[in-house]
Motif scaffolding. Structure first.
Motif, PDB file in Angstrom:
ATOM      1  N   HIS A 266       0.834  -1.204   0.000  1.00  0.00           N
ATOM      2  CA  HIS A 266       0.000   0.000   0.000  1.00  0.00           C
ATOM      3  C   HIS A 266       0.871   1.258   0.000  1.00  0.00           C
ATOM      4  O   HIS A 266       0.577   2.220  -0.719  1.00  0.00           O
ATOM      5  CB  HIS A 266      -0.904  -0.021   1.228  1.00  0.00           C
ATOM      6  N   ALA A 267       1.948   1.237   0.789  1.00  0.00           N
ATOM      7  CA  ALA A 267       2.863   2.386   0.845  1.00  0.00           C
ATOM      8  C   ALA A 267       3.511   2.628  -0.517  1.00  0.00           C
ATOM      9  O   ALA A 267       3.661   3.776  -0.950  1.00  0.00           O
ATOM     10  CB  ALA A 267       3.933   2.155   1.909  1.00  0.00           C
ATOM     11  N   SER A 268       3.881   1.555  -1.207  1.00  0.00           N
ATOM     12  CA  SER A 268       4.524   1.709  -2.515  1.00  0.00           C
ATOM     13  C   SER A 268       3.579   2.376  -3.518  1.00  0.00           C
ATOM     14  O   SER A 268       4.016   3.134  -4.381  1.00  0.00           O
ATOM     15  CB  SER A 268       4.991   0.357  -3.040  1.00  0.00           C
ATOM     16  N   LEU A 269       2.268   2.125  -3.395  1.00  0.00           N
ATOM     17  CA  LEU A 269       1.293   2.763  -4.281  1.00  0.00           C
ATOM     18  C   LEU A 269       1.271   4.276  -4.099  1.00  0.00           C
ATOM     19  O   LEU A 269       1.066   5.024  -5.048  1.00  0.00           O
ATOM     20  CB  LEU A 269      -0.112   2.216  -3.995  1.00  0.00           C
ATOM     21  N   TYR A 270       1.489   4.736  -2.857  1.00  0.00           N
ATOM     22  CA  TYR A 270       1.397   6.169  -2.562  1.00  0.00           C
ATOM     23  C   TYR A 270       2.562   6.978  -3.132  1.00  0.00           C
ATOM     24  O   TYR A 270       2.515   8.211  -3.146  1.00  0.00           O
ATOM     25  CB  TYR A 270       1.257   6.397  -1.050  1.00  0.00           C
TER      26      TYR A 270
ATOM     27  N   SER B 243     -11.102  -4.367  -5.772  1.00  0.00           N
ATOM     28  CA  SER B 243     -10.264  -4.841  -4.671  1.00  0.00           C
ATOM     29  C   SER B 243      -9.102  -3.871  -4.490  1.00  0.00           C
ATOM     30  O   SER B 243      -8.166  -3.843  -5.280  1.00  0.00           O
ATOM     31  CB  SER B 243      -9.740  -6.246  -4.980  1.00  0.00           C
ATOM     32  N   SER B 244      -9.202  -3.046  -3.478  1.00  0.00           N
ATOM     33  CA  SER B 244      -8.147  -2.072  -3.165  1.00  0.00           C
ATOM     34  C   SER B 244      -8.232  -1.789  -1.676  1.00  0.00           C
ATOM     35  O   SER B 244      -8.971  -2.452  -0.939  1.00  0.00           O
ATOM     36  CB  SER B 244      -8.321  -0.794  -3.988  1.00  0.00           C
ATOM     37  N   PHE B 245      -7.492  -0.781  -1.219  1.00  0.00           N
ATOM     38  CA  PHE B 245      -7.476  -0.464   0.213  1.00  0.00           C
ATOM     39  C   PHE B 245      -7.681   1.041   0.390  1.00  0.00           C
ATOM     40  O   PHE B 245      -6.724   1.798   0.545  1.00  0.00           O
ATOM     41  CB  PHE B 245      -6.146  -0.908   0.830  1.00  0.00           C
ATOM     42  N   PRO B 246      -8.952   1.502   0.363  1.00  0.00           N
ATOM     43  CA  PRO B 246      -9.220   2.944   0.440  1.00  0.00           C
ATOM     44  C   PRO B 246      -9.244   3.491   1.866  1.00  0.00           C
ATOM     45  O   PRO B 246      -9.674   4.609   2.080  1.00  0.00           O
ATOM     46  CB  PRO B 246     -10.607   3.047  -0.200  1.00  0.00           C
ATOM     47  N   TRP B 247      -8.799   2.686   2.831  1.00  0.00           N
ATOM     48  CA  TRP B 247      -8.828   3.073   4.245  1.00  0.00           C
ATOM     49  C   TRP B 247      -8.152   4.423   4.463  1.00  0.00           C
ATOM     50  O   TRP B 247      -8.624   5.251   5.243  1.00  0.00           O
ATOM     51  CB  TRP B 247      -8.125   1.983   5.056  1.00  0.00           C
ATOM     52  N   THR B 248      -7.016   4.637   3.799  1.00  0.00           N
ATOM     53  CA  THR B 248      -6.225   5.846   4.041  1.00  0.00           C
ATOM     54  C   THR B 248      -6.626   7.022   3.162  1.00  0.00           C
ATOM     55  O   THR B 248      -5.873   7.993   3.035  1.00  0.00           O
ATOM     56  CB  THR B 248      -4.723   5.555   3.854  1.00  0.00           C
ATOM     57  N   THR B 249      -7.798   6.953   2.538  1.00  0.00           N
ATOM     58  CA  THR B 249      -8.339   8.139   1.873  1.00  0.00           C
ATOM     59  C   THR B 249      -8.328   9.289   2.884  1.00  0.00           C
ATOM     60  O   THR B 249      -8.813   9.135   4.002  1.00  0.00           O
ATOM     61  CB  THR B 249      -9.786   7.872   1.400  1.00  0.00           C
ATOM     62  N   LEU B 250      -7.753  10.416   2.508  1.00  0.00           N
ATOM     63  CA  LEU B 250      -7.558  11.506   3.472  1.00  0.00           C
ATOM     64  C   LEU B 250      -8.863  11.971   4.113  1.00  0.00           C
ATOM     65  O   LEU B 250      -8.877  12.398   5.270  1.00  0.00           O
ATOM     66  CB  LEU B 250      -6.857  12.682   2.788  1.00  0.00           C
TER      67      LEU B 250
END
Length: 495
Positions: free
Chosen positions: A101-105, A140-147
């Protein structure tokens, strides 16, 4: 003797000197991780400190070498995500998932550096918003960290999510951070005024929306009694019939209109044979004996020759509906079909026809399975004429993390505000929770049997339900036009 020579001794010292940056790096990560932790768990607006550092880095990227830019960016992204998601380090495949997930950012930052390095740093805002939008619409993704999820711990600041959704919060926190950076850079009263306007007007709007909703609250309602069962306290078994019998024994002498049973309580159900199965007969007997109007149970089921579905079986006194879970957890529940042969594991199938629309039409409720609740756009488009959201969940994957469960519950509060709709969560290894359409938690318990008294009003759909994320995308489009016009006329004045 040569090994202890003066020259060798100097070389060793110089090698040690190259490590002097390590304490400084660790200190920065620690400080920004702490700020991120406070932002995600206690007070959202603290994140503007991290936001300020982002815009400072983007400004300095014009003169930084790539290696220096990457090192500074690494500090920001790692601090940003570890501060909010440190609890993932203790769950199954958590470190790997967090690393991916960090690499995506890094992607939106590299896009900005590649295409907009010499332009106004405000162009980063539409890039990161578009990035978050794509995370929110993927299957299938991880939108948890949407600001915008930052404001889940302070929902009173963002009652206007009923107009913009979570991406509106992302836009707000980014613009506040940009204005803070401009104050430091320009050191002018005008920038302070801009910062104050951007900060306080949305808060004032949130207060007005809250007062208006409270004033227009309809007194007419339908009273419903809802019971949720937490199977973690029921005698463990891999036999579906035993599980249902144990649950039935816990429902004796309890009167309820609706019974909720969490995600994946029963498994491996053949859809075509369910009507004649003993499990169905037991559930029907419960409904008849206890005068239950419907039972909503989390299950895995399949059609012959297909991969299994994770979903819900929704039983009423005269009909049975199947609902498929459409948003799956990466790595644990879903992997692209090209990659699945590399893993000795059966993943869930998101394709297939279910009766979700029929449930909405007939029952006026929206059943949601765990991870689907993290996708605001999906919920907004699915809710239609529903008057309540029933969420079936399993929180076993949190590994009993206090902060993981806390963030989960807070994010659910945003879903109720966006859709003007109350929610009841039934969870195993977690809390059964009742949240009203203002985002207030009315009930929260991890008891074996939880009873709710529900006042269900006819829900009025929100602006967000009709126009969704396009409100934010339109604002971004207008912002780009304004910035371009400003740059154009500034150049003309200089000429």
């Amino acid at each position: 003797m040569s090994l202890l020579s003066k020259n060798n001794y100097k070389i060793n010292l110089s090698n040690l000197g190259t490590l002097k940056w390590v304490p400084n790096l660790l200190f920065k990560i620690l400080v920004f991780s702490f700020i991120s932790f406070i932002s995600w768990n206690y007070f959202s607006l603290c994140f503007i400190v991290v936001g300020y550092k982002i815009f400072e880095l983007l400004e300095n990227s014009k003169k930084y070498t790539f290696s220096k830019y990457f090192s500074q960016l690494f500090i920001i992204i790692i601090s940003w995500l570890i501060g909010g998601l440190f609890w993932m380090l203790e769950i199954d495949k958590g470190f790997f998932a967090l690393s991916m997930h960090a690499s995506l950012y890094f992607l939106p930052f590299f896009i900005h550096r590649l295409f907009f390095k010499t332009k106004n740093i405000i162009y980063f805002i539409p890039i990161i918003i578009l990035f978050e939008y794509l995370l929110n619409v993927a299957s299938s993704s991880f939108p948890w960290t949407t600001l915008g999820n930052l404001f889940s711990n302070t929902p009173w600041l963002v009652y206007w999510y009923s107009y913009t959704g979570t991406l509106g919060g992302s836009l707000w926190i980014l613009i506040i951070s940009y204005c803070l950076f401009k104050i430091h850079k320009e050191k002018s009263k005008l920038e302070i005024i801009k910062f104050s306007i951007v900060l306080f007007i949305p808060i004032f709007c949130s207060l007005l929306i809250f007062l208006q909703k409270k004033e227009n609250k309809k007194p007419s309602f339908v009273l419903r009694s809802v019971v949720s069962i937490n199977p973690q306290y029921v005698k463990p078994s891999t036999n579906n019939i035993e599980i249902i019998k144990n649950i039935a024994s816990n429902l004796e002498n309890i009167k309820a209109d609706i019974v909720l049973i969490p995600e994946q309580t029963i498994r491996g159900i053949d859809k075509d044979k369910f009507y004649g199965m003993h499990i169905k007969q037991i559930l029907s007997a419960i409904m008849k004996k206890q005068s239950v109007k419907c039972i909503i149970i989390g299950a895995t089921f399949y059609n012959k020759g297909e991969m299994p579905h994770n979903g819900i079986i929704y039983l009423t006194q005269d009909k049975i509906y199947f609902k498929i879970k459409r948003k799956l957890v990466p790595l644990t529940e879903y992997l692209h079909p090209v990659l699945t042969p590399l893993f000795k594991k059966i993943f869930f199938n998101i394709e297939g026809i279910d009766e979700s629309k029929e449930i909405l039409k007939d029952q006026k409720s929206l059943p949601v399975v765990c991870y689907e609740a993290f996708f605001p756009i999906y919920i907004s488009k699915s809710i239609n004429n529903a008057n309540i959201i029933f969420l079936l969940s399993s929180e076993h994957f949190f590994n009993d993390s206090f902060f993981g469960k806390k963030q989960y519950e807070n994010i659910l509060r945003l879903r109720t505000i966006e859709n003007n709709c109350p929610l009841i969560k039934c969870s195993s290894f977690g809390f059964s929770t009742q949240i009203d359409n203002f985002g207030n938690v009315l009930y929260n318990s991890n008891k074996k049997v939880n009873c709710f008294k529900l006042k269900i009003n006819k829900r009025e759909s929100t602006f967000y339900n009709h126009f969704g994320e396009f409100t934010v995308l339109l604002l971004i489009f207008l912002m780009i036009i304004i910035v371009n016009l400003k740059n154009h006329y500034s150049k003309k004045l200089l000429e």
